[in-house]
Design an enzyme around this catalytic site. Structure first.
Site, PDB file in Angstrom:
ATOM      1  N   GLY A  84       0.837  -1.199   0.000  1.00  0.00           N
ATOM      2  CA  GLY A  84       0.000   0.000   0.000  1.00  0.00           C
ATOM      3  C   GLY A  84       0.870   1.246   0.000  1.00  0.00           C
ATOM      4  O   GLY A  84       2.094   1.183  -0.101  1.00  0.00           O
ATOM      5  N   GLU A 105       9.984  -2.056   3.881  1.00  0.00           N
ATOM      6  CA  GLU A 105       9.184  -2.037   2.648  1.00  0.00           C
ATOM      7  C   GLU A 105      10.025  -1.586   1.459  1.00  0.00           C
ATOM      8  O   GLU A 105       9.893  -2.127   0.357  1.00  0.00           O
ATOM      9  CB  GLU A 105       7.985  -1.095   2.816  1.00  0.00           C
ATOM     10  CG  GLU A 105       6.948  -1.638   3.791  1.00  0.00           C
ATOM     11  CD  GLU A 105       5.836  -0.648   4.106  1.00  0.00           C
ATOM     12  OE1 GLU A 105       4.764  -1.104   4.529  1.00  0.00           O
ATOM     13  OE2 GLU A 105       6.037   0.564   3.959  1.00  0.00           O
TER      14      GLU A 105
END
Ligand code: A5P
Length: 216
Positions: A84, A105
């Site tokens: 996301g 991430e």
């Protein structure tokens, strides 16, 4: 946008992205409420996958669903990573790290052949705006915060440290040119990483808007 509609769009984008994954792939799994919708959609496809998780929360949820999560170092390469974002700008730059997981991430996204960002339509913006999440080394924190103070308002976030022991903070100064700000933030010793993700890293943005999915 209401929370219910945003969540429905997150789910839709996540389910569309799950379809991009093919049997035998190695997959980087992001973190957050949109990825929380991706994991069941991926598990439901019952593919033979090798996964890497970007946070303990994702790892836990993925394992519960029966996805094979491995040590990152056990995988030589990742075919795809899906995650996301907090904001995605028209020029393709993104801000991540609302959940403080941006360092892991970014490492996973950079290691993947294809990095797919999944968002609800409320995340699309003309230009990125603060805050920009930061992960800071605990050692020398005051000096690091002083160094960052020269760039703009930086505040420590009331959040637990990252799984790697880094402290989470946010930069509230102007963003302006994201590449320039990214370079300035990275140049401050003690900054582990920031949540600015370059457009060149993002292969595709899957966005859901009012019942339909677009791939940008
Ligand atoms: C986690 O640190 C973040 O980078 C998330 O990927 C980002 O904040 C998006 O989160 P949601 O999917 O919960 O909106």
């Amino acid at each position: 946008m209401g929370a219910g509609r945003a969540d429905a769009e997150k789910k839709m984008a996540a389910e569309a992205a799950a379809e991009l994954v093919e049997d035998g792939m190695s997959v980087g799994l992001g973190t957050g409420s949109t990825v929380a919708h991706l994991l069941p959609a991926l598990a439901a496809r019952d593919l033979d996958l090798r996964c890497v998780a970007t946070s303990p929360q994702t790892e836990h949820q993925a394992r519960e669903l029966g996805l094979a999560v491995e040590d990152f170092d056990a995988l030589v390469r990742l075919d795809i990573a899906i995650d996301g974002a907090d904001q995605v700008a028209a020029d393709g730059w993104a801000i991540k790290g609302g959940g403080g997981a941006h360092t892991r991430e970014k490492i996973v996204a950079a290691a993947a052949e294809r990095f797919v960002v999944i968002v609800d339509s409320g995340k699309l913006v003309d230009e990125l705006t603060p805050p920009v999440p930061l992960e800071l080394l605990e050692f020398g924190l005051s000096a690091t915060l002083r160094g960052l103070g020269g760039l703009g308002d930086v505040r420590r976030r009331d959040a637990p440290p990252s799984p790697d022991g880094g402290l989470i903070a946010d930069y509230f100064g102007a963003v302006g040119d994201p590449a320039e700000l990214a370079a300035r933030l990275s140049a401050v010793p003690g900054v582990v990483d920031h949540g600015l993700f370059p457009a060149a890293m993002v292969s595709e943005v899957v966005v859901a808007r009012e019942g339909s999915v677009e791939r940008l």
